[in-house]
Design a protein around this motif. Sequence first.
Motif, PDB file in Angstrom:
ATOM      1  N   MET A 304       0.562  -0.753  -0.114  1.00 32.79           N
ATOM      2  CA  MET A 304       0.238  -0.282   0.196  1.00 32.79           C
ATOM      3  C   MET A 304       0.903   1.337  -0.186  1.00 32.79           C
ATOM      4  SD  MET A 304      -3.612  -1.151   2.768  1.00 32.79           S
ATOM      5  CE  MET A 304      -2.385  -2.057   3.963  1.00 32.79           C
ATOM      6  N   GLN A 305       1.690   1.473   0.636  1.00 31.69           N
ATOM      7  CA  GLN A 305       2.867   2.781   0.601  1.00 31.69           C
ATOM      8  C   GLN A 305       3.612   2.338  -0.701  1.00 31.69           C
ATOM      9  OE1 GLN A 305       4.134   1.680   5.088  1.00 31.69           O
ATOM     10  NE2 GLN A 305       4.015   3.662   4.440  1.00 31.69           N
ATOM     11  N   SER A 361      -3.974 -12.279  -3.092  1.00 27.38           N
ATOM     12  CA  SER A 361      -2.801 -12.079  -4.102  1.00 27.38           C
ATOM     13  C   SER A 361      -3.275 -11.535  -5.557  1.00 27.38           C
ATOM     14  CB  SER A 361      -2.945 -13.733  -4.427  1.00 27.38           C
ATOM     15  OG  SER A 361      -3.536 -14.479  -4.918  1.00 27.38           O
ATOM     16  N   PHE A 362      -4.281 -10.954  -6.286  1.00 26.72           N
ATOM     17  CA  PHE A 362      -4.911 -10.923  -6.824  1.00 26.72           C
ATOM     18  C   PHE A 362      -5.155  -9.032  -6.849  1.00 26.72           C
ATOM     19  CE2 PHE A 362      -7.483 -14.797  -6.817  1.00 26.72           C
ATOM     20  CZ  PHE A 362      -6.820 -15.107  -8.198  1.00 26.72           C
ATOM     21  N   ILE A 363      -3.503  -8.278  -6.458  1.00 27.92           N
ATOM     22  CA  ILE A 363      -2.683  -7.589  -6.583  1.00 27.92           C
ATOM     23  C   ILE A 363      -2.404  -7.094  -7.531  1.00 27.92           C
ATOM     24  CG2 ILE A 363      -3.003  -7.062  -4.182  1.00 27.92           C
ATOM     25  CD1 ILE A 363      -0.222  -7.326  -3.660  1.00 27.92           C
ATOM     26  N   GLU A 364      -2.993  -5.622  -8.393  1.00 28.50           N
ATOM     27  CA  GLU A 364      -2.172  -5.201  -9.375  1.00 28.50           C
ATOM     28  C   GLU A 364      -1.110  -4.237  -9.193  1.00 28.50           C
ATOM     29  OE1 GLU A 364      -4.221  -5.475 -13.198  1.00 28.50           O
ATOM     30  OE2 GLU A 364      -4.961  -7.684 -12.590  1.00 28.50           O
ATOM     31  N   GLU A 370     -10.995  -0.499  -1.965  1.00 26.90           N
ATOM     32  CA  GLU A 370     -12.675  -2.097  -2.157  1.00 26.90           C
ATOM     33  C   GLU A 370     -12.026  -3.692  -3.137  1.00 26.90           C
ATOM     34  OE1 GLU A 370     -11.911   1.110  -2.932  1.00 26.90           O
ATOM     35  OE2 GLU A 370     -12.487   2.727  -1.359  1.00 26.90           O
ATOM     36  N   GLY A 371     -11.529  -2.881  -4.327  1.00 28.09           N
ATOM     37  CA  GLY A 371     -11.889  -3.926  -5.449  1.00 28.09           C
ATOM     38  C   GLY A 371     -10.663  -4.941  -5.156  1.00 28.09           C
ATOM     39  N   ALA A 372      -9.343  -5.039  -4.192  1.00 28.63           N
ATOM     40  CA  ALA A 372      -8.187  -6.067  -4.283  1.00 28.63           C
ATOM     41  C   ALA A 372      -8.075  -5.846  -2.900  1.00 28.63           C
ATOM     42  CB  ALA A 372      -7.033  -5.432  -6.095  1.00 28.63           C
ATOM     43  N   ALA A 453       2.178 -11.171  -4.250  1.00 29.61           N
ATOM     44  CA  ALA A 453       1.526 -11.639  -4.885  1.00 29.61           C
ATOM     45  C   ALA A 453       1.596 -13.474  -4.302  1.00 29.61           C
ATOM     46  CB  ALA A 453       0.935 -11.293  -5.753  1.00 29.61           C
ATOM     47  N   LEU A 454       3.080 -13.723  -5.121  1.00 31.49           N
ATOM     48  CA  LEU A 454       3.229 -15.314  -4.693  1.00 31.49           C
ATOM     49  C   LEU A 454       3.859 -15.700  -3.192  1.00 31.49           C
ATOM     50  CD1 LEU A 454       4.576 -17.294  -5.457  1.00 31.49           C
ATOM     51  CD2 LEU A 454       7.059 -16.259  -6.035  1.00 31.49           C
ATOM     52  N   ALA A 455       4.577 -14.577  -2.539  1.00 36.00           N
ATOM     53  CA  ALA A 455       4.442 -14.240  -0.997  1.00 36.00           C
ATOM     54  C   ALA A 455       2.907 -14.816  -0.335  1.00 36.00           C
ATOM     55  CB  ALA A 455       4.841 -13.585  -0.159  1.00 36.00           C
ATOM     56  N   PHE A 456       1.530 -14.321  -0.724  1.00 33.99           N
ATOM     57  CA  PHE A 456       0.300 -14.487   0.042  1.00 33.99           C
ATOM     58  C   PHE A 456      -0.097 -16.148  -0.917  1.00 33.99           C
ATOM     59  CE2 PHE A 456      -1.083  -9.999  -0.316  1.00 33.99           C
ATOM     60  CZ  PHE A 456       0.099  -9.738   0.669  1.00 33.99           C
TER      61      PHE A 456
END
Length: 504
Positions: A304-305, A361-364, A370-372, A453-456
């Motif tokens: 996030m940061q 893990s579906f972050i971009e 709200e969505g990810a 994402a891989l770590a998640f």
Amino acid sequence: MTTKRDPRDVTAEPPGAPDPRRWLALVVLAGMQFLLVLDMTVVVVALPEIQADLRFSQAALPWVINGYVLTAGGFLLLGGRLADMFGRRRLFLAGVLIFGVASVVCGASTSSSMLVASRFAQGTGEALAAPAALGMIPLLFTDGRERMKALGVWGGIAGLAGTLGSVISGALTGVDWRWIFYINIPVVVLALFLIPRVLPESRMARESPRLDVPGAVTATGGLIAVVYGLLQAASHPWGSWQVLAPLLGGVALLVAMVVVESRSPDPLIPLRFLANRTRVTSNVLSLVIWAVFIGYVVLLNWYMQQVLDYSPLRTGLMNLPRGAAIAAGIVLCTFLMPRIGVKPLLTIGFLGSAAGLLLASFIEVDSSYEGAILPGLIVFGLFSGLCYPGLINGALHQVTGQDSGLGSGVQNAMQQVGAALGLAVLVTVALRHTEDRVHGGTVPAVAQTDGYALAFRVGAAALVVAGVVAVLVLERVSTQRRNALAEMPGDPASTTTSAESSPS
């Protein structure tokens, strides 16, 4: 001739008479517990600012957390023994003093090594103060109903500290990250003033056990070496001496710890305690859930940061839904546990937590909160909260009165150790994948997001395995109230664990 009674001597009260200072004493104990829990999570949001100011490498940054939790977890049981031998008030006072001085040094740190060293000192303060404080509550509150209220206050304060950690960190980091440590000072000073005045001294009436210092030192040293080796793997090949030397050295120390424990006349963890399958499995599962939890929290805040460019305050506020979801999960588990049992709840909790991490893990690089982010926060928080009361119940399965303090102490130590190991493994996975993608020509922000994402997903896989283990290994655990746990001094730790397991 009239003998003047010492007002600080708990034995001077008539038998069974409640200590008139007990509620003020609880305020002091709970206030310090708030700080001890807070200092594990309050640094999470501040880590990027600390990294920039003190020039931490990305691989070394987790030591700001690991230095604290490894020392606290490694010496927790030894701290309990010291409190039994030399007096709980005396050890609590010493722990608070060490914690306070270390907090000042943390805030004044001018280098990364200075901050990490002072975080180790803070962890030492917790290892002395926490078990001494836990052991004093049942001595102050001799009435069963009052004791349950006191334990509820204690647990609520600990849970509040965990939930507010990210928010407080975000707010103070916006001013200066050093204030996340300086805020400890007024509470510590007040506690040092009140402790001799409101807390009675107490120690074991029977012959005190011998100190197993070699066991504690080899265990803590081994864990530190293993975690260091895992973090070194983030920037060095697995076969390099920088990785293998600390890993092998750590394993050797842990083997030495097993040998020492097996030969000690009074080991920190007697072999009889490890004879129960459900108890051992529940402690291992506690290590897994905390490993994944802390790794997820740290990496998500970095995302996030560093990727979405959220401010520290916004990042802290964005963590609040997870705290609320964890609280809901704990309440739901407490309601369902007597009806369906521990084993089904743990299975559902671990598998549901894995689903939450999979969602995360579906972050971009341009994902919306709200969505990810929010769906993963809520799902992971709810189902991980569903695990905590069941894990406590399992960790204390068939624990005798003699071992009740030991059982709760081991469970708390496993949480701390799990936090350090999980952070080391998941950060290493994320950083290595990021470096490989960058070398392959991927844009750094995209590579960084892919690493998180891989770590998640790795964390989700670990939780699935834990859920399967819960199905195959755990016995059916009775959820009826244990008389021993309502009576023994070690009980408070079992109550605080559920609350402390909800940092946000």
